[in-house]
Design an enzyme around this catalytic site. Structure first.
Site, PDB file in Angstrom:
ATOM      1  N   SER A  66      20.319  14.056  26.602  1.00 60.18           N
ATOM      2  CA  SER A  66      18.877  14.286  26.618  1.00 60.18           C
ATOM      3  C   SER A  66      18.477  15.487  25.763  1.00 60.18           C
ATOM      4  CB  SER A  66      18.368  14.464  28.053  1.00 60.18           C
ATOM      5  OG  SER A  66      18.996  15.563  28.667  1.00 60.18           O
ATOM      6  N   ASN A  78      21.968   3.986  15.625  1.00 60.41           N
ATOM      7  CA  ASN A  78      21.997   2.684  16.282  1.00 60.41           C
ATOM      8  C   ASN A  78      21.429   2.780  17.699  1.00 60.41           C
ATOM      9  OD1 ASN A  78      24.154   4.116  17.331  1.00 60.41           O
ATOM     10  ND2 ASN A  78      25.619   2.449  17.178  1.00 60.41           N
ATOM     11  N   ASP A  84      33.773  -2.149  22.451  1.00 62.12           N
ATOM     12  CA  ASP A  84      34.487  -2.999  23.408  1.00 62.12           C
ATOM     13  C   ASP A  84      35.955  -2.616  23.481  1.00 62.12           C
ATOM     14  OD1 ASP A  84      36.047  -4.449  21.477  1.00 62.12           O
ATOM     15  OD2 ASP A  84      34.377  -5.809  21.138  1.00 62.12           O
ATOM     16  N   TYR A  87      38.603  -2.212  20.479  1.00 66.96           N
ATOM     17  CA  TYR A  87      38.609  -1.037  19.589  1.00 66.96           C
ATOM     18  C   TYR A  87      39.495   0.013  20.237  1.00 66.96           C
ATOM     19  CZ  TYR A  87      36.642   2.448  16.340  1.00 66.96           C
ATOM     20  OH  TYR A  87      36.459   3.402  15.355  1.00 66.96           O
TER      21      TYR A  87
END
Length: 146
Positions: A66, A78, A84, A87
């Site tokens: 934050s 992104n 996942d 990787y």
């Protein structure tokens, strides 16, 4: 509470080891593993200095902390990274794709993002219908400001 074990490889001795706080937050802080100087408008994949082998059937979700924008003036390009369990190679290093919105400097070990793991979504089947038979809520933004 269920416990999961995650194998982790650190690529830097300068960053603090990951710590699951539990109770306070399910999110785990990730740190910059390199010194970064960016001018406004510049992009950089910032190394987080770790590789992991996530549990089968899980993925990691990476988002900014934050305070990341306030402290460093960067946004994650992104907006939410998903990694996942495939990787998981020795050099599959977690990174944060960052865009500088102002001139900034990030030091090694600065906390710049956070992650948590979640189970993969179950298989979904869509059933087409003529009507959903529910009351409308009023559209996007209909709950007001206060």
């Amino acid at each position: 509470m269920e416990t999961k074990t995650i194998k982790i490889k650190y690529h830097s001795e300068e960053i603090s080891k990951l710590e699951y706080i539990g109770g306070k937050s399910d999110w785990i802080d990730l740190r910059a593993a390199e010194h970064v100087v960016l001018k406004k408008g510049e992009f950089k994949l910032i190394s987080l200095g770790i590789s992991m082998q996530l549990p089968a059937g899980y993925e990691a979700v990476i988002v900014p902390r934050s305070s990341t924008y306030k402290n460093f003036g960067i946004i994650q390009t992104n907006h939410m990274g998903v990694i996942d369990e495939t990787y998981c190679g020795n050099d599959d290093i977690f990174m944060m794709p960052a865009l500088a919105m102002r001139d900034t400097e990030i030091n090694v070990n600065d906390r710049i993002c956070q992650f948590r793991i979640q189970k993969h979504q179950p298989q979904i089947v869509f059933e087409e219908v003529e009507t959903l038979e529910n009351e409308n809520r009023g559209g996007i933004g209909s709950t007001g400001v206060k």
